[in-house]
Design a protein around this motif. Structure first.
Motif, PDB file in Angstrom:
ATOM      1  N   ALA A  87       0.828  -1.210   0.000  1.00 44.03           N
ATOM      2  CA  ALA A  87       0.000   0.000   0.000  1.00 44.03           C
ATOM      3  C   ALA A  87       0.860   1.257   0.000  1.00 44.03           C
ATOM      4  N   MET A  88       1.951   1.245   0.750  1.00 50.12           N
ATOM      5  CA  MET A  88       2.844   2.399   0.783  1.00 50.12           C
ATOM      6  C   MET A  88       3.462   2.625  -0.592  1.00 50.12           C
ATOM      7  N   ALA A  89       3.887   1.545  -1.232  1.00 46.44           N
ATOM      8  CA  ALA A  89       4.467   1.668  -2.570  1.00 46.44           C
ATOM      9  C   ALA A  89       3.428   2.145  -3.577  1.00 46.44           C
ATOM     10  N   ASP A  90       2.188   1.678  -3.422  1.00 45.87           N
ATOM     11  CA  ASP A  90       1.093   2.129  -4.298  1.00 45.87           C
ATOM     12  C   ASP A  90       0.860   3.630  -4.168  1.00 45.87           C
ATOM     13  N   ASP A  91       0.840   4.106  -2.918  1.00 45.68           N
ATOM     14  CA  ASP A  91       0.624   5.538  -2.685  1.00 45.68           C
ATOM     15  C   ASP A  91       1.732   6.376  -3.324  1.00 45.68           C
ATOM     16  N   LEU A  92       2.932   5.822  -3.344  1.00 48.26           N
ATOM     17  CA  LEU A  92       4.048   6.531  -3.973  1.00 48.26           C
ATOM     18  C   LEU A  92       3.902   6.546  -5.491  1.00 48.26           C
ATOM     19  N   ALA A 172      11.106   0.310  -2.071  1.00 45.58           N
ATOM     20  CA  ALA A 172      10.759  -0.491  -3.249  1.00 45.58           C
ATOM     21  C   ALA A 172      10.251   0.390  -4.381  1.00 45.58           C
ATOM     22  N   GLY A 173       9.350   1.325  -4.077  1.00 42.94           N
ATOM     23  CA  GLY A 173       8.875   2.258  -5.093  1.00 42.94           C
ATOM     24  C   GLY A 173       7.662   1.801  -5.871  1.00 42.94           C
ATOM     25  N   ASN A 174       7.426   0.492  -6.002  1.00 44.67           N
ATOM     26  CA  ASN A 174       6.215   0.008  -6.668  1.00 44.67           C
ATOM     27  C   ASN A 174       5.729  -1.245  -5.957  1.00 44.67           C
ATOM     28  N   ALA A 175       4.456  -1.584  -6.195  1.00 46.98           N
ATOM     29  CA  ALA A 175       3.813  -2.644  -5.423  1.00 46.98           C
ATOM     30  C   ALA A 175       4.465  -4.005  -5.628  1.00 46.98           C
ATOM     31  N   GLN A 176       4.859  -4.311  -6.870  1.00 45.62           N
ATOM     32  CA  GLN A 176       5.445  -5.612  -7.146  1.00 45.62           C
ATOM     33  C   GLN A 176       6.768  -5.792  -6.409  1.00 45.62           C
ATOM     34  N   ALA A 177       7.594  -4.759  -6.466  1.00 46.99           N
ATOM     35  CA  ALA A 177       8.882  -4.835  -5.777  1.00 46.99           C
ATOM     36  C   ALA A 177       8.689  -4.890  -4.271  1.00 46.99           C
ATOM     37  N   ALA A 178       7.708  -4.150  -3.764  1.00 46.21           N
ATOM     38  CA  ALA A 178       7.444  -4.148  -2.326  1.00 46.21           C
ATOM     39  C   ALA A 178       7.009  -5.520  -1.848  1.00 46.21           C
TER      40      ALA A 178
END
Length: 267
Positions: A87-92, A172-178
């Motif tokens: 979720a944090m990566a998504d918000d970014l 991570a910066g994106n959801a998949q990487a996170a």
């Protein structure tokens, strides 16, 4: 001559409450996020309960489910935490964080809100898991107060690990990487006392398993739920495990909270 009014910065508490409300509304408007997380936890628990229940015997404990539940619930914060990182990566990635940065609110309120909202979801999911555990044979052998203390410790552990997963999401910066980054915590859950006694592991593995944070956290919760027999089973009084678990919890927050704040401020 005209002057432009500068918006006054909102207070930390008010800003945190507002952003927390937005995060919780996201779960309310997409209930499948909570439902799927809860079902996933329940399915994993039932698999462990019935796959290992007849194969693993722990000295001093009549039913394996009484050994399993504290370990599963305590390490369940890791499963739930992956959602926080995502979720944090998504918000970014979708620009929501950039919009918040442009508002006259304390930057720390964004992270505080994420932790608050996800800790609330963790509390709900844990409560459902405990209810299911009772339905399939788990019993509290200590007092009701001990049970509440054990549940409170799990929530506290979850709060600490939320900061670790938020940090992962920021880096991570994106959801998949996170999601992939969050998976690195699972070996810690397996190489602990969560599912089997540490004494059953090879000697070289016991050194790590005995002293890593999850083992102390699991045994702190387990000691509170086992009641009078806890010390005979675990080898130490409840205070031994609770003290060390709380120290690890404070240490995790002390490391990852400032790291997450620093990364967020750098953008």
């Amino acid at each position: 001559m005209t002057t432009t009014a500068v918006p006054q910065q909102a207070g930390l508490a008010r800003s945190t409450a507002t952003v927390t409300r937005r995060a919780l509304l996201r779960y309310v408007r997409t209930p499948q996020l909570i439902v799927l997380a809860t079902i996933q936890m329940a399915l994993f628990f039932l698999i462990y309960r019935y796959m290992f229940g007849g194969a693993i015997h722990v000295s001093g404990i009549e039913h394996y489910v009484d050994y399993l539940v504290p370990g599963f619930v305590a390490t369940g914060v890791l499963f739930i935490g992956i959602g926080t990182a995502t979720a944090m990566a998504d918000d970014l990635s979708d620009g929501f964080v950039d919009r918040l940065r442009s508002l006259p609110i304390p930057r720390s309120s964004v992270l505080a809100a994420r932790v608050t909202a996800d800790t609330a979801i963790l509390t709900f999911t844990t409560a459902v898991t405990v209810a299911i555990a009772y339905a399939v044979g788990f019993r509290l052998h200590g007092s009701a107060l001990d049970g509440l203390a054990a549940f409170g410790l799990v929530v506290l552990f979850g709060f600490a690990f939320e900061w670790a997963f938020i940090t992962m999401g920021l880096f991570a910066g994106n959801a998949q990487a996170a999601q992939g980054l969050g998976m690195i915590v699972f070996p810690f859950a397996l190489i602990s006392s969560a599912y089997v006694p540490v004494s059953s592991m090879p000697d070289w593995l016991q050194v790590f398993a005995s002293h890593q944070p999850l083992t102390y956290m699991v045994d702190a919760v387990r000691s509170l739920t086992l009641g009078p027999d806890a010390q005979a089973v675990l080898g130490h009084p409840t205070s031994y495990f609770v003290t060390r678990a709380l120290l690890w919890t404070a240490g995790i927050v002390a490391v990852f909270l400032p790291l997450a704040v620093a990364k967020y401020r750098r953008g």
